[in-house]
Design a protein around this motif. Structure first.
Motif, PDB file in Angstrom:
ATOM      1  N   ILE A   1      30.728  40.100  78.548  1.00 48.15           N
ATOM      2  CA  ILE A   1      29.983  38.905  78.956  1.00 48.15           C
ATOM      3  C   ILE A   1      30.820  38.054  79.895  1.00 48.15           C
ATOM      4  O   ILE A   1      30.328  37.546  80.914  1.00 48.15           O
ATOM      5  N   LEU A   2      32.099  37.900  79.597  1.00 45.39           N
ATOM      6  CA  LEU A   2      32.985  37.131  80.475  1.00 45.39           C
ATOM      7  C   LEU A   2      33.127  37.806  81.834  1.00 45.39           C
ATOM      8  O   LEU A   2      33.186  37.127  82.868  1.00 45.39           O
ATOM      9  N   ASP A   3      33.169  39.137  81.844  1.00 40.46           N
ATOM     10  CA  ASP A   3      33.200  39.854  83.131  1.00 40.46           C
ATOM     11  C   ASP A   3      31.917  39.611  83.916  1.00 40.46           C
ATOM     12  O   ASP A   3      31.945  39.447  85.139  1.00 40.46           O
TER      13      ASP A   3
ATOM     14  N   ALA B   1      40.332  31.566  87.183  1.00 39.57           N
ATOM     15  CA  ALA B   1      40.073  30.853  85.926  1.00 39.57           C
ATOM     16  C   ALA B   1      39.399  31.766  84.909  1.00 39.57           C
ATOM     17  O   ALA B   1      39.759  31.762  83.718  1.00 39.57           O
ATOM     18  N   PHE B   2      38.420  32.569  85.354  1.00 36.74           N
ATOM     19  CA  PHE B   2      37.755  33.491  84.437  1.00 36.74           C
ATOM     20  C   PHE B   2      38.706  34.582  83.961  1.00 36.74           C
ATOM     21  O   PHE B   2      38.609  35.040  82.811  1.00 36.74           O
ATOM     22  N   ARG B   3      39.618  35.024  84.814  1.00 39.25           N
ATOM     23  CA  ARG B   3      40.607  36.014  84.387  1.00 39.25           C
ATOM     24  C   ARG B   3      41.485  35.454  83.269  1.00 39.25           C
ATOM     25  O   ARG B   3      41.766  36.129  82.279  1.00 39.25           O
ATOM     26  N   ILE B   4      41.903  34.196  83.442  1.00 38.18           N
ATOM     27  CA  ILE B   4      42.750  33.561  82.430  1.00 38.18           C
ATOM     28  C   ILE B   4      41.983  33.351  81.129  1.00 38.18           C
ATOM     29  O   ILE B   4      42.492  33.617  80.033  1.00 38.18           O
TER      30      ILE B   4
ATOM     31  N   VAL C   1      40.751  34.430  75.537  1.00 39.70           N
ATOM     32  CA  VAL C   1      39.671  34.505  74.540  1.00 39.70           C
ATOM     33  C   VAL C   1      39.550  35.899  73.951  1.00 39.70           C
ATOM     34  O   VAL C   1      39.246  36.064  72.765  1.00 39.70           O
ATOM     35  N   ALA C   2      39.743  36.911  74.785  1.00 41.89           N
ATOM     36  CA  ALA C   2      39.576  38.308  74.326  1.00 41.89           C
ATOM     37  C   ALA C   2      40.811  39.130  74.677  1.00 41.89           C
ATOM     38  O   ALA C   2      40.745  40.053  75.494  1.00 41.89           O
ATOM     39  N   PRO C   3      41.959  38.819  74.067  1.00 40.53           N
ATOM     40  CA  PRO C   3      43.203  39.534  74.413  1.00 40.53           C
ATOM     41  C   PRO C   3      43.210  40.985  73.983  1.00 40.53           C
ATOM     42  O   PRO C   3      44.012  41.771  74.478  1.00 40.53           O
TER      43      PRO C   3
END
Length: 267
Positions: A194-196, A254-257, A262-264
Motif C-alpha cells: 500500500i505504501l508503494d 519521504a515515502f521511502r523513509i 513503518v514496514a522494516p
C-alpha cells in the motif's frame, strides 16, 4: 584485473546489492551527464536559447524570483493543492480499496465502474469541475483527487487480494471475525504494498498539477509556466519544471523513509 572484473560483475548482476557509496557515485555521475549535456547544447548554441536556456540563465531566474518571494509563494500554493488532493484521495481509497480486495460484495458493483472511470482523461473533466465547483482552489484539488483516486483504488484492492489466504484462514481459525481480519490481518500484511502504491500515485499527483492549474488559476507553478509560455520565457518554464521535479523527489524520498520505518520487515 580479477578485482575489476568482480566489481563489474556485482554492478551488472540483477538484484545484486552494491555499496551505498557506489550507488551515490553512480547517481551523481548521471546528473553530471544530464546537466553537462544540457550545458553543451545551450552554451554551444546547438539549440537556440529561445528553445533551450542555459543553466546559468535558469539559476539567475530562480535567484531573482526567490529574492522577491514569488517562487516560494507559487511553490507553496502548488504543494498545498497536490497534498490536499492526494491526502483526501488516500484517506478514502485505502479503506475502500481494502474492502474491495476482501469482499466480493463490494468488488462486484464497484470494480467495473472504477475500471471505466480510471481510463477517462482528467483534462476532459476540467471544464466540468469549473462549472460544478468554481475557479477556486477546490477545483484544482478536485483535479488531483480525480487523477489519483481511481488508480489508487484498483491498486490497493490488488494489494489486499495479494495477501496470502492461508494467513487469513489462520486468523479465522483463531477466532478472528472477518470484519476484524481486514484491519488486523490484511491491512498489516498489505501495508508495504500500500505504501508503494501511495508512493507511485504521489508521483502521478505531481504530474496532474499543471493540468489542475492550466485554467482559471492565479498562482502556482503550473500557472507561471503557462504565463511564461505566452511571453516566451523559457527560463521560467524550466525553473517551474525543475521545482515540480524537486518537490516530487522530496515526497518520493519521504515515502521511502516512511516505508522503511513503518514496514522494516518488508524487502
Amino acid at each position: 584485473m580479477a578485482q575489476r572484473r568482480t566489481a563489474w560483475t556485482r554492478l551488472t548482476t540483477p538484484f545484486a546489492n552494491i555499496p551505498a557509496g557506489t550507488a551515490t557515485t553512480l547517481a551523481l555521475a548521471m546528473w553530471v551527464i544530464v546537466i553537462g549535456g544540457w550545458a553543451l547544447l545551450s552554451y554551444g548554441r546547438v539549440v537556440p536559447n529561445m528553445f533551450l536556456p542555459t543553466p546559468g540563465t535558469v539559476l539567475q531566474t530562480t535567484y531573482r524570483m526567490s529574492l522577491d518571494g514569488s517562487l516560494f509563494y507559487h511553490t507553496l500554493t502548488s504543494a498545498k493543492v497536490v497534498l490536499l488532493g492526494f491526502i483526501v484521495s488516500s484517506l478514502i481509497a485505502v479503506p475502500l480499496g481494502l474492502w474491495m480486495g476482501t469482499y466480493r460484495a463490494v468488488q462486484a458493483p464497484l470494480e467495473p465502474l472504477v475500471n471505466f472511470i480510471r481510463y477517462l482523461p482528467v483534462t476532459s473533466f476540467v471544464p466540468l469541475f469549473i462549472l460544478w465547483i468554481g475557479i477556486g482552489i477546490e477545483q484544482r484539488i478536485a483535479v488531483i483527487f480525480f487523477g489519483t483516486f481511481f488508480q489508487q483504488l484498483v491498486m490497493i484492492s490488488d494489494c489486499a487480494r495479494s495477501v496470502s489466504r492461508d494467513l487469513v484462514n489462520a486468523s479465522y481459525t483463531l477466532g478472528t471475525k472477518r470484519s476484524e481480519a481486514v484491519w488486523h490481518v490484511i491491512f498489516p500484511a498489505a501495508l508495504p504494498a500500500i505504501l508503494d502504491t501511495l508512493r507511485v500515485t504521489m508521483g502521478w499527483a505531481w504530474t496532474y498539477l499543471v493540468v489542475a492549474e492550466l485554467v482559471a488559476a492565479s498562482s502556482g507553478l503550473g500557472y507561471i509556466s503557462l504565463k511564461a509560455m505566452r511571453g516566451f520565457q523559457v527560463d521560467v518554464i524550466f525553473m517551474a519544471i525543475a521545482a515540480i521535479g524537486l518537490l516530487g523527489l522530496i515526497t518520493d524520498t519521504a515515502f521511502r523513509i516512511i516505508r522503511a520505518r513503518v514496514a522494516p520487515w518488508a524487502p
